[in-house]
Design a protein around this motif. Structure first.
Motif, mmCIF file in Angstrom:
data_model
loop_
_atom_site.group_PDB
_atom_site.id
_atom_site.type_symbol
_atom_site.label_atom_id
_atom_site.label_comp_id
_atom_site.label_asym_id
_atom_site.label_seq_id
_atom_site.Cartn_x
_atom_site.Cartn_y
_atom_site.Cartn_z
ATOM 1 N N SER A 42 2.221 -8.110 -4.299
ATOM 2 C CA SER A 42 0.910 -8.722 -4.523
ATOM 3 C C SER A 42 -0.094 -7.735 -5.094
ATOM 4 O O SER A 42 -1.176 -8.129 -5.521
ATOM 5 N N ARG A 43 0.256 -6.468 -5.064
ATOM 6 C CA ARG A 43 -0.468 -5.409 -5.783
ATOM 7 C C ARG A 43 -1.550 -4.681 -4.992
ATOM 8 O O ARG A 43 -1.944 -3.597 -5.395
ATOM 9 N N GLN A 44 -2.084 -5.251 -3.912
ATOM 10 C CA GLN A 44 -3.163 -4.538 -3.228
ATOM 11 C C GLN A 44 -2.616 -3.331 -2.477
ATOM 12 O O GLN A 44 -1.669 -3.428 -1.703
ATOM 13 N N MET A 45 -3.234 -2.199 -2.699
ATOM 14 C CA MET A 45 -2.852 -0.939 -2.062
ATOM 15 C C MET A 45 -3.404 -0.936 -0.638
ATOM 16 O O MET A 45 -4.607 -1.132 -0.429
ATOM 17 N N VAL B 89 -2.919 -1.562 -15.042
ATOM 18 C CA VAL B 89 -3.687 -2.185 -13.967
ATOM 19 C C VAL B 89 -4.819 -1.227 -13.603
ATOM 20 O O VAL B 89 -4.595 -0.025 -13.404
ATOM 21 N N LEU B 91 -7.532 -0.290 -10.902
ATOM 22 C CA LEU B 91 -7.810 -0.467 -9.484
ATOM 23 C C LEU B 91 -9.165 0.111 -9.134
ATOM 24 O O LEU B 91 -9.533 1.192 -9.598
ATOM 25 N N GLY B 107 -8.993 -2.799 -4.099
ATOM 26 C CA GLY B 107 -8.956 -4.187 -4.519
ATOM 27 C C GLY B 107 -7.592 -4.550 -5.073
ATOM 28 O O GLY B 107 -6.684 -3.716 -5.118
ATOM 29 N N ASP B 108 -7.451 -5.800 -5.507
ATOM 30 C CA ASP B 108 -6.176 -6.281 -6.047
ATOM 31 C C ASP B 108 -5.914 -5.776 -7.463
ATOM 32 O O ASP B 108 -4.801 -5.881 -7.963
ATOM 33 N N GLY B 109 -6.946 -5.262 -8.106
ATOM 34 C CA GLY B 109 -6.762 -4.740 -9.451
ATOM 35 C C GLY B 109 -6.957 -5.776 -10.535
ATOM 36 O O GLY B 109 -6.899 -6.993 -10.299
ATOM 37 N N THR B 110 -7.196 -5.280 -11.743
ATOM 38 C CA THR B 110 -7.231 -6.114 -12.956
ATOM 39 C C THR B 110 -6.099 -5.646 -13.852
ATOM 40 O O THR B 110 -6.039 -4.455 -14.200
#
Lengths: 117, 115
Positions: A42-45, B89, B91, B107-110
């Motif tokens: 899902s990408r969130q660190m 991406v 962040l 955050g989830d990133g772009t």
């Protein structure tokens, strides 16, 4: 300049077993911080665990613990009782101690961990 | 919201266009960071704000990259005349104080794709 090396691009472990992820770093600094972050698909660190270099005691957070060897510049992460939700990329990161401000994180290239049922 | 919010989540642009990426940090967080994460790599530092002051921009890869945080909360990362190598991406992370060693919340990133 500081560098962080994660020598295991990929690892897998059976559910409920224990796995150790390796991390070494290079620095001439004496005061710094080390982190392990988890990045699911899902990408969130997400922060897993944090270690202050001036503390000899290894940090632990529930099933996660580290083996911090300052002289060897080694900072491995042990995951006990692995769960399917632990499947993710794991990044080791270094932060220099900076007087009066925050420091940026320097990341390794990551280890992709797969937990198998 | 409770976490760091980034928008848009995905951005596709043609080479040469300008783009703007937004970061809304956790309320009350003093420190804000931008990182760039190429495919299959760890994030790399771009720039750091303490409140509205940009204290470190040493990671910005070229003068086409510009970041601001005018009121010490929301931040915008702008990339002018985008190139294919800007695809990555982006962040954003924030932390509560200005003292060293505090955990950064991401955050989830772009995900930016340059065609």
């Amino acid at each position: 300049a500081q560098t962080v090396t994660q020598s295991q691009p990929e690892m897998s472990v059976q559910e409920a077993e224990t796995v150790t992820l390796s991390c070494t770093y290079d620095t001439s600094e004496n005061n710094y911080y080390l982190f392990w972050y988890k990045q699911p698909p899902s990408r969130q660190m997400i922060l897993v665990i944090r270690q202050e270099a001036y503390k000899q005691q290894n940090a632990t957070e529930n099933r996660f613990s580290v083996n911090f060897q300052k002289a060897a510049k080694s900072f491995s992460l042990k995951i006990s009782d692995s769960q399917l939700g632990d499947t993710a990329m794991y990044f080791c990161a270094f932060m220099k101690r900076v007087g009066g401000s925050q420091g940026n994180l320097i990341f390794g290239k990551g280890t992709k961990l797969s937990v198998k049922p | 919201g409770a976490g760091v919010s980034q928008s848009p989540r995905y951005k596709v642009a043609k080479r040469g266009q300008d783009v703007a990426l937004r970061c809304d940090p956790i309320s009350g967080h003093v420190s804000l960071f931008w990182y760039q994460q190429a495919l299959g790599q760890g994030p790399e530092f771009l720039t750091y704000f303490q409140n509205e002051a940009q204290l470190d921009k040493s990671g910005l890869p070229s003068d086409r990259f510009f970041a601001e945080r005018p009121e010490g909360s929301v931040s915008t990362l702008k990339i002018q005349r985008t190139q294919q190598e800007d695809s990555a991406v982006y962040l954003c992370a924030s932390s509560l104080g200005s003292g060293s060693g505090q955990p950064q919340h991401f955050g989830d990133g772009t995900r930016l794709s340059i065609l």
